[in-house]
Design a protein around this motif. Structure first.
Motif, short mmCIF file in Angstrom:
data_model
loop_
_atom_site.label_atom_id
_atom_site.label_comp_id
_atom_site.label_asym_id
_atom_site.label_seq_id
_atom_site.Cartn_x
_atom_site.Cartn_y
_atom_site.Cartn_z
N LEU A 284 -2.91 1.27 8.88
CA LEU A 284 -1.54 0.98 8.46
C LEU A 284 -0.56 2.04 8.94
N GLN A 285 -1.08 3.21 9.25
CA GLN A 285 -0.20 4.30 9.67
C GLN A 285 -0.06 4.44 11.18
N ASN A 286 -0.96 3.78 11.95
CA ASN A 286 -0.88 4.05 13.40
C ASN A 286 -1.00 2.83 14.31
N PHE A 287 -1.24 1.62 13.77
CA PHE A 287 -1.34 0.49 14.69
C PHE A 287 0.03 0.21 15.29
N TRP B 226 0.84 -1.19 0.00
CA TRP B 226 0.00 0.00 0.00
C TRP B 226 0.88 1.24 0.00
N LYS B 227 0.95 1.90 -1.15
CA LYS B 227 1.61 3.19 -1.31
C LYS B 227 3.09 3.18 -0.90
N SER C 291 -6.70 -1.70 9.22
CA SER C 291 -7.43 -0.96 8.20
C SER C 291 -6.53 -0.13 7.29
N TYR C 292 -6.83 -0.19 5.98
CA TYR C 292 -6.23 0.72 5.02
C TYR C 292 -7.30 1.44 4.20
N ASP C 293 -8.57 1.05 4.42
CA ASP C 293 -9.66 1.53 3.59
C ASP C 293 -10.94 1.41 4.42
N PRO C 294 -11.93 2.32 4.20
CA PRO C 294 -13.17 2.22 4.97
C PRO C 294 -13.87 0.87 4.88
N LYS C 295 -13.64 0.12 3.80
CA LYS C 295 -14.32 -1.17 3.67
C LYS C 295 -13.91 -2.14 4.77
N ILE C 296 -12.68 -2.02 5.27
CA ILE C 296 -12.23 -2.89 6.37
C ILE C 296 -13.02 -2.55 7.64
#
Length: 367
Positions: free
Chosen positions: A313-316, A199-200, A293-298
């Motif tokens: 993905l940025q804060n867990f 992811w990115k 989570s990386y997207d609202p769908k999760i």
């Protein structure tokens, strides 16, 4: 006999999307065994081989028009087709197929879609215009209905159902057990599966997952296995995470069918997932699951099973992930009845998508 054309992200080797197509075909043929299905695919030969249905190439518009002319229904879905975060080109592509069907006078159904995010002004306008032309919409979560309303899509009936994959038939665990045996992954220690994706080009989540995975082995005595949902991309990112680890972890390196992946997941004691459909596979096979989570769908899916992500993905953090694993540990031996009941309800809602599709055809034929 009814003729259905299905448009979606098929033929690209993504296990989640192929599982979605498998589930849709299973459910539609359960409702009407005589239905004939043609899939618009990125690789028609692969789709025919995997699913045993007719298939045409996704950019062969003359052939797409031909099959739409003789069809009784175009299904667009499922999955996250209608969003412009990963690509606005794909959004316009799927809308163009829907527009073609409408111009040919064929009913169109959005089937268990996960809608949005749609951010661009032009994309929002296209969604509003074409979305209000379709005949029926089912979405996999309440957040998707909210997104449609915010876009101004309010003409067709909208039903909140569930992701089609939740309606998949359970499979024999022996298939997965044989695959794990070949990799010497049998044993008494708990087996935790990890499903990752790129992811990115972000680094933080890879480093944090590697740290957490090391602690799972050292502190919980777990065995770890990375499962590729999109091959070979997920295998490559799993290798990079495993290379950062000090403790041993296995990376499954082959491409697996939907049945094989379901069976593999069924042999796990727990699954940690970034990929949505890895989490849904765990739900189908009644395996305790943890989402990042990386997207609202999760977030939306986890909410439907009474849970929430351990972080993004940025804060867990490794501490938060380990705490979540320990909290779920009792479910390895004593599954949560409440979660099982929620998943049972979702399976019924997922099957409702196929019932509504066939009812739409019958109503049009009678009308």
């Amino acid at each position: 006999m009814s003729e259905i054309v299905i448009s979606g992200y098929y033929g690209f080797g993504n296990a989640g999307d192929e599982a979605m197509l498998t589930a849709m075909i299973e459910a539609l043929t359960d409702v009407n065994p005589a239905v004939r299905i043609t899939v618009i695919s990125g690789c028609p030969a692969d789709t025919r081989r995997r699913h045993g249905v007719a298939s045409v190439f996704r950019l062969n518009y003359p052939e797409i028009i031909r099959i739409l002319r003789k069809s009784d229904l175009l299904i667009s879905g499922g999955g996250s087709l209608l969003q412009d975060v990963t690509s606005d080109r794909s959004l316009y592509y799927y809308l163009s197929i829907m527009m073609l069907a409408e111009k040919l006078g064929k009913p169109v159904m959005l089937y268990a879609q996960g809608i949005g995010p749609v951010r661009g002004a032009m994309a929002k306008g296209a969604m509003r215009h074409i979305g209000n032309m379709v005949d029926l919409i089912t979405v996999r979560d309440e957040g998707s209905r909210t997104e449609l309303k915010s876009l101004g899509v309010d003409v067709p009936p909208i039903h909140v159902t569930a992701d089609p994959v939740l309606a998949l038939h359970q499979v024999d665990k022996g298939i997965g057990r044989a695959i794990l045996k070949k990799r010497d992954l049998e044993g008494n220690a708990p087996l935790i599966g990890i499903s990752v994706r790129e992811w990115k080009d972000w680094t933080y989540y890879k480093t944090t997952l590697a740290e957490a995975a090391d602690r799972l082995v050292a502190e919980c005595g777990a065995r770890l296995v990375f499962l590729p949902m999109q091959w070979p991309d997920d295998m490559n990112i799993a290798r990079r995470i495993a290379d950062r680890m000090k403790q041993p972890a296995a990376v499954l390196e082959e491409e697996y069918t939907t049945s094989e992946l379901l069976s593999l997941v069924g042999n796990l004691d727990m699954l940690i997932g970034i990929r949505l459909h890895a989490l849904i596979f765990a739900a189908v096979m009644h395996v305790p699951l943890i989402g990042i989570s990386y997207d609202p769908k999760i977030d939306r899916f986890l909410e439907t099973v009474g849970d929430k992500p351990v972080g993004t993905l940025q804060n867990f953090t490794a501490d938060a992930l380990l705490a979540k694993v320990r909290a779920l540990w009792p479910e390895i031996r004593h599954p949560s009845r409440e979660r099982a009941a929620r998943i049972g309800e979702l399976r019924q809602k997922a099957f409702r998508n196929a019932e509504l599709a066939m009812a739409l055809i019958e109503n049009r034929k009678r009308g």
